[in-house]
Design a protein around this motif. Structure first.
Motif, PDB file in Angstrom:
ATOM      1  N   TYR A 170      -3.891  -3.040 -10.239  1.00 24.12           N
ATOM      2  CA  TYR A 170      -5.076  -2.217 -10.049  1.00 24.12           C
ATOM      3  C   TYR A 170      -5.638  -2.438  -8.654  1.00 24.12           C
ATOM      4  O   TYR A 170      -5.510  -3.517  -8.090  1.00 24.12           O
ATOM      5  CB  TYR A 170      -6.164  -2.564 -11.070  1.00 24.12           C
ATOM      6  CG  TYR A 170      -5.806  -2.190 -12.475  1.00 24.12           C
ATOM      7  CD1 TYR A 170      -6.068  -0.915 -12.951  1.00 24.12           C
ATOM      8  CD2 TYR A 170      -5.189  -3.102 -13.327  1.00 24.12           C
ATOM      9  CE1 TYR A 170      -5.736  -0.556 -14.251  1.00 24.12           C
ATOM     10  CE2 TYR A 170      -4.849  -2.757 -14.619  1.00 24.12           C
ATOM     11  CZ  TYR A 170      -5.120  -1.482 -15.075  1.00 24.12           C
ATOM     12  OH  TYR A 170      -4.790  -1.128 -16.352  1.00 24.12           O
ATOM     13  N   ASP A 171      -6.301  -1.426  -8.122  1.00 30.36           N
ATOM     14  CA  ASP A 171      -7.093  -1.569  -6.916  1.00 30.36           C
ATOM     15  C   ASP A 171      -8.549  -1.604  -7.352  1.00 30.36           C
ATOM     16  O   ASP A 171      -8.996  -0.758  -8.140  1.00 30.36           O
ATOM     17  CB  ASP A 171      -6.867  -0.400  -5.948  1.00 30.36           C
ATOM     18  CG  ASP A 171      -5.636  -0.606  -5.080  1.00 30.36           C
ATOM     19  OD1 ASP A 171      -5.028  -1.694  -5.123  1.00 30.36           O
ATOM     20  OD2 ASP A 171      -5.285   0.326  -4.345  1.00 30.36           O
TER      21      ASP A 171
ATOM     22  N   ARG B 229      -5.793   2.281 -11.434  1.00 27.02           N
ATOM     23  CA  ARG B 229      -4.374   2.090 -11.152  1.00 27.02           C
ATOM     24  C   ARG B 229      -4.002   3.142 -10.107  1.00 27.02           C
ATOM     25  O   ARG B 229      -4.137   4.335 -10.361  1.00 27.02           O
ATOM     26  CB  ARG B 229      -3.530   2.261 -12.404  1.00 27.02           C
ATOM     27  CG  ARG B 229      -2.070   1.882 -12.213  1.00 27.02           C
ATOM     28  CD  ARG B 229      -1.281   1.976 -13.515  1.00 27.02           C
ATOM     29  NE  ARG B 229      -1.731   1.048 -14.524  1.00 27.02           N
ATOM     30  CZ  ARG B 229      -1.311  -0.209 -14.646  1.00 27.02           C
ATOM     31  NH1 ARG B 229      -0.416  -0.670 -13.797  1.00 27.02           N
ATOM     32  NH2 ARG B 229      -1.763  -0.992 -15.599  1.00 27.02           N
ATOM     33  N   PRO B 230      -3.567   2.703  -8.918  1.00 21.42           N
ATOM     34  CA  PRO B 230      -3.278   3.658  -7.841  1.00 21.42           C
ATOM     35  C   PRO B 230      -2.182   4.648  -8.212  1.00 21.42           C
ATOM     36  O   PRO B 230      -1.197   4.295  -8.856  1.00 21.42           O
ATOM     37  CB  PRO B 230      -2.824   2.787  -6.675  1.00 21.42           C
ATOM     38  CG  PRO B 230      -3.219   1.404  -7.012  1.00 21.42           C
ATOM     39  CD  PRO B 230      -3.319   1.322  -8.501  1.00 21.42           C
ATOM     40  N   THR B 231      -2.377   5.879  -7.794  1.00 21.40           N
ATOM     41  CA  THR B 231      -1.326   6.887  -7.946  1.00 21.40           C
ATOM     42  C   THR B 231      -0.545   7.016  -6.645  1.00 21.40           C
ATOM     43  O   THR B 231       0.440   7.732  -6.592  1.00 21.40           O
ATOM     44  CB  THR B 231      -1.923   8.249  -8.334  1.00 21.40           C
ATOM     45  OG1 THR B 231      -2.874   8.630  -7.348  1.00 21.40           O
ATOM     46  CG2 THR B 231      -2.576   8.183  -9.701  1.00 21.40           C
ATOM     47  N   TYR B 232      -1.006   6.360  -5.608  1.00 16.93           N
ATOM     48  CA  TYR B 232      -0.313   6.347  -4.324  1.00 16.93           C
ATOM     49  C   TYR B 232       0.595   5.119  -4.244  1.00 16.93           C
ATOM     50  O   TYR B 232       0.394   4.131  -4.961  1.00 16.93           O
ATOM     51  CB  TYR B 232      -1.306   6.346  -3.161  1.00 16.93           C
ATOM     52  CG  TYR B 232      -2.456   5.385  -3.316  1.00 16.93           C
ATOM     53  CD1 TYR B 232      -2.323   4.044  -2.975  1.00 16.93           C
ATOM     54  CD2 TYR B 232      -3.675   5.820  -3.812  1.00 16.93           C
ATOM     55  CE1 TYR B 232      -3.382   3.157  -3.124  1.00 16.93           C
ATOM     56  CE2 TYR B 232      -4.736   4.945  -3.961  1.00 16.93           C
ATOM     57  CZ  TYR B 232      -4.582   3.618  -3.621  1.00 16.93           C
ATOM     58  OH  TYR B 232      -5.620   2.748  -3.782  1.00 16.93           O
TER      59      TYR B 232
ATOM     60  N   CYS C 261       1.667   1.847  -2.373  1.00 17.22           N
ATOM     61  CA  CYS C 261       1.104   0.887  -1.409  1.00 17.22           C
ATOM     62  C   CYS C 261       2.247   0.157  -0.721  1.00 17.22           C
ATOM     63  O   CYS C 261       3.186  -0.313  -1.389  1.00 17.22           O
ATOM     64  CB  CYS C 261       0.238  -0.145  -2.119  1.00 17.22           C
ATOM     65  SG  CYS C 261      -1.420   0.397  -2.452  1.00 17.22           S
TER      66      CYS C 261
ATOM     67  N   ARG D 242      -7.237  -1.607   2.188  1.00 18.14           N
ATOM     68  CA  ARG D 242      -6.410  -0.439   1.919  1.00 18.14           C
ATOM     69  C   ARG D 242      -6.682   0.569   3.019  1.00 18.14           C
ATOM     70  O   ARG D 242      -7.832   0.948   3.261  1.00 18.14           O
ATOM     71  CB  ARG D 242      -6.728   0.201   0.575  1.00 18.14           C
ATOM     72  CG  ARG D 242      -6.234  -0.529  -0.612  1.00 18.14           C
ATOM     73  CD  ARG D 242      -4.716  -0.628  -0.683  1.00 18.14           C
ATOM     74  NE  ARG D 242      -4.302  -1.392  -1.830  1.00 18.14           N
ATOM     75  CZ  ARG D 242      -4.246  -2.715  -1.886  1.00 18.14           C
ATOM     76  NH1 ARG D 242      -4.586  -3.419  -0.821  1.00 18.14           N
ATOM     77  NH2 ARG D 242      -3.848  -3.333  -2.967  1.00 18.14           N
TER      78      ARG D 242
ATOM     79  N   TRP E 157      -9.216   7.941  -1.566  1.00 20.47           N
ATOM     80  CA  TRP E 157      -8.377   8.361  -2.688  1.00 20.47           C
ATOM     81  C   TRP E 157      -8.766   7.712  -4.001  1.00 20.47           C
ATOM     82  O   TRP E 157      -7.938   7.228  -4.761  1.00 20.47           O
ATOM     83  CB  TRP E 157      -6.914   8.073  -2.391  1.00 20.47           C
ATOM     84  CG  TRP E 157      -6.375   8.798  -1.206  1.00 20.47           C
ATOM     85  CD1 TRP E 157      -6.881   9.924  -0.612  1.00 20.47           C
ATOM     86  CD2 TRP E 157      -5.239   8.441  -0.428  1.00 20.47           C
ATOM     87  NE1 TRP E 157      -6.126  10.289   0.461  1.00 20.47           N
ATOM     88  CE2 TRP E 157      -5.104   9.402   0.611  1.00 20.47           C
ATOM     89  CE3 TRP E 157      -4.317   7.416  -0.505  1.00 20.47           C
ATOM     90  CZ2 TRP E 157      -4.089   9.357   1.548  1.00 20.47           C
ATOM     91  CZ3 TRP E 157      -3.295   7.365   0.430  1.00 20.47           C
ATOM     92  CH2 TRP E 157      -3.184   8.330   1.440  1.00 20.47           C
TER      93      TRP E 157
END
Length: 159
Positions: free
Chosen positions: A14-15, A30-33, A35, A94, A148
């Protein structure tokens, strides 16, 4: 903690972006991008060195003043420093890159650049220079300095 530059970040699922002013609010998702790791240095692992543009370093420091993310309870010491008085970091940054890609850097990255001569990959330098710092610095809860954040992100109070 060493991770190769531009490898996929997998340290935390998670971010979590915290609110620097209050210290009690956070946005978690939870990032969709994708990293990509930048600047996760450790003694015994070679890393690129060389000068960086002054404008990049100043903007990176400015981002660190406004973004508070993935802050941990413990501290990470710089193991590249030879003495016992080493700087510590306990969070991450980020930086948005190309669409669908963000860069994940440890908070110690400016130390690595200024003291140890680390030279990040050019795509990261370009991404930092592209940050709209005025917008990020003006962000106040519930907004955070990162573009984002999904609409369904979990909003935490007293985390």
């Amino acid at each position: 903690m060493f991770y190769e530059d531009l490898s996929v970040y997998e340290y935390q699922p998670y971010d979590t972006f915290g609110d620097r002013e209050s210290g009690v609010y956070a946005v978690r998702f939870r990032p969709t991008y994708t990293c990509l790791n930048i600047g996760w240095l450790e003694a015994g692992h070679p890393y690129p060195t060389g000068p960086v543009p002054a404008a990049f370093l100043e903007k990176l420091k400015a981002v660190q003043r406004v973004q508070w993310m993935n802050v941990c309870l413990g501290w990470h010491d710089c193991d590249l420093c030879p003495d016992a008085e080493t700087p510590e970091g306990n969070g991450e940054l980020r930086i948005p890159g190309e669409p669908g890609t963000a860069y994940a850097a440890p908070f110690l990255i400016t130390h690595y650049i200024t003291v140890h001569g680390y030279h990040p990959p050019q795509p990261f330098i370009d991404a930092v220079l592209a940050v709209d710092l005025d917008t990020w610095a003006a962000a106040r809860w519930p907004d955070v300095p990162f573009p984002w954040i999904p609409e369904d992100a979990e909003r935490l109070v007293d985390y």
